[in-house]
Design a protein around this motif. Structure first.
Motif, PDB file in Angstrom:
ATOM      1  N   THR A   1       0.875  -1.174   0.000  1.00 27.01           N
ATOM      2  CA  THR A   1       0.000   0.000   0.000  1.00 27.01           C
ATOM      3  C   THR A   1       0.911   1.222   0.000  1.00 27.01           C
ATOM      4  OG1 THR A   1      -0.137  -0.012   2.419  1.00 27.01           O
ATOM      5  CG2 THR A   1      -1.895  -1.120   1.227  1.00 27.01           C
TER       6      THR A   1
ATOM      7  N   LEU B   1      -0.466   8.194  -2.414  1.00 28.02           N
ATOM      8  CA  LEU B   1      -0.287   8.861  -3.706  1.00 28.02           C
ATOM      9  C   LEU B   1      -0.340  10.369  -3.522  1.00 28.02           C
ATOM     10  CD1 LEU B   1      -2.588   6.683  -5.983  1.00 28.02           C
ATOM     11  CD2 LEU B   1      -0.098   6.620  -5.840  1.00 28.02           C
TER      12      LEU B   1
ATOM     13  N   THR C   1       0.829  11.401  -9.373  1.00 31.75           N
ATOM     14  CA  THR C   1       0.286  10.033  -9.339  1.00 31.75           C
ATOM     15  C   THR C   1       0.874   9.144 -10.424  1.00 31.75           C
ATOM     16  OG1 THR C   1      -1.757  10.862  -8.402  1.00 31.75           O
ATOM     17  CG2 THR C   1      -1.855   8.709  -9.409  1.00 31.75           C
TER      18      THR C   1
ATOM     19  N   LEU D   1       3.041   5.628  -9.791  1.00 31.58           N
ATOM     20  CA  LEU D   1       2.564   4.316 -10.237  1.00 31.58           C
ATOM     21  C   LEU D   1       3.468   3.717 -11.303  1.00 31.58           C
ATOM     22  CD1 LEU D   1      -1.279   4.967 -10.284  1.00 31.58           C
ATOM     23  CD2 LEU D   1       0.037   3.691  -8.582  1.00 31.58           C
TER      24      LEU D   1
ATOM     25  N   LEU E   1      -1.423  -2.448 -10.153  1.00 31.46           N
ATOM     26  CA  LEU E   1      -2.391  -1.680  -9.384  1.00 31.46           C
ATOM     27  C   LEU E   1      -3.681  -2.475  -9.233  1.00 31.46           C
ATOM     28  CD1 LEU E   1      -3.179   1.027  -8.021  1.00 31.46           C
ATOM     29  CD2 LEU E   1      -3.991   1.769 -10.280  1.00 31.46           C
TER      30      LEU E   1
ATOM     31  N   VAL F   1      -7.426   2.078  -5.969  1.00 32.72           N
ATOM     32  CA  VAL F   1      -7.058   3.301  -5.256  1.00 32.72           C
ATOM     33  C   VAL F   1      -8.270   3.703  -4.432  1.00 32.72           C
ATOM     34  CG1 VAL F   1      -6.402   5.734  -5.452  1.00 32.72           C
ATOM     35  CG2 VAL F   1      -5.457   4.058  -7.056  1.00 32.72           C
TER      36      VAL F   1
ATOM     37  N   ALA G   1      -2.880   3.765  -2.847  1.00 34.24           N
ATOM     38  CA  ALA G   1      -2.897   2.746  -3.892  1.00 34.24           C
ATOM     39  C   ALA G   1      -2.587   1.396  -3.268  1.00 34.24           C
ATOM     40  CB  ALA G   1      -1.870   3.075  -4.972  1.00 34.24           C
TER      41      ALA G   1
END
Length: 57
Positions: free
Chosen positions: A13, A16, A21, A25, A35, A38, A50
């Motif tokens: 986890t 973000l 962002t 990611l 992913l 979110v 996330a």
């Protein structure tokens, strides 16, 4: 499903930053993280978190 065919996962986890962002990611994706979702963090929608996973091994 046999034990040898079962995929084992590890999870992460990460907080973000709204203004960064995609870069955050992308950085995790390069390391094999996928992913999952979110969600709003403990501080609300302004602090999203996330949830990621990747196969172990």
């Amino acid at each position: 499903m046999s034990e040898s065919a079962r995929v084992r996962w590890e999870y992460a986890t990460i907080p973000l930053l709204i203004h960064n962002t995609k870069a955050i990611l992308d950085s995790w994706g390069v390391d094999g993280w996928e992913l999952v979702t979110v969600l709003p963090g403990p501080g609300g929608a302004d602090q999203p978190v996330a949830y990621l996973k990747r196969p172990v091994g």
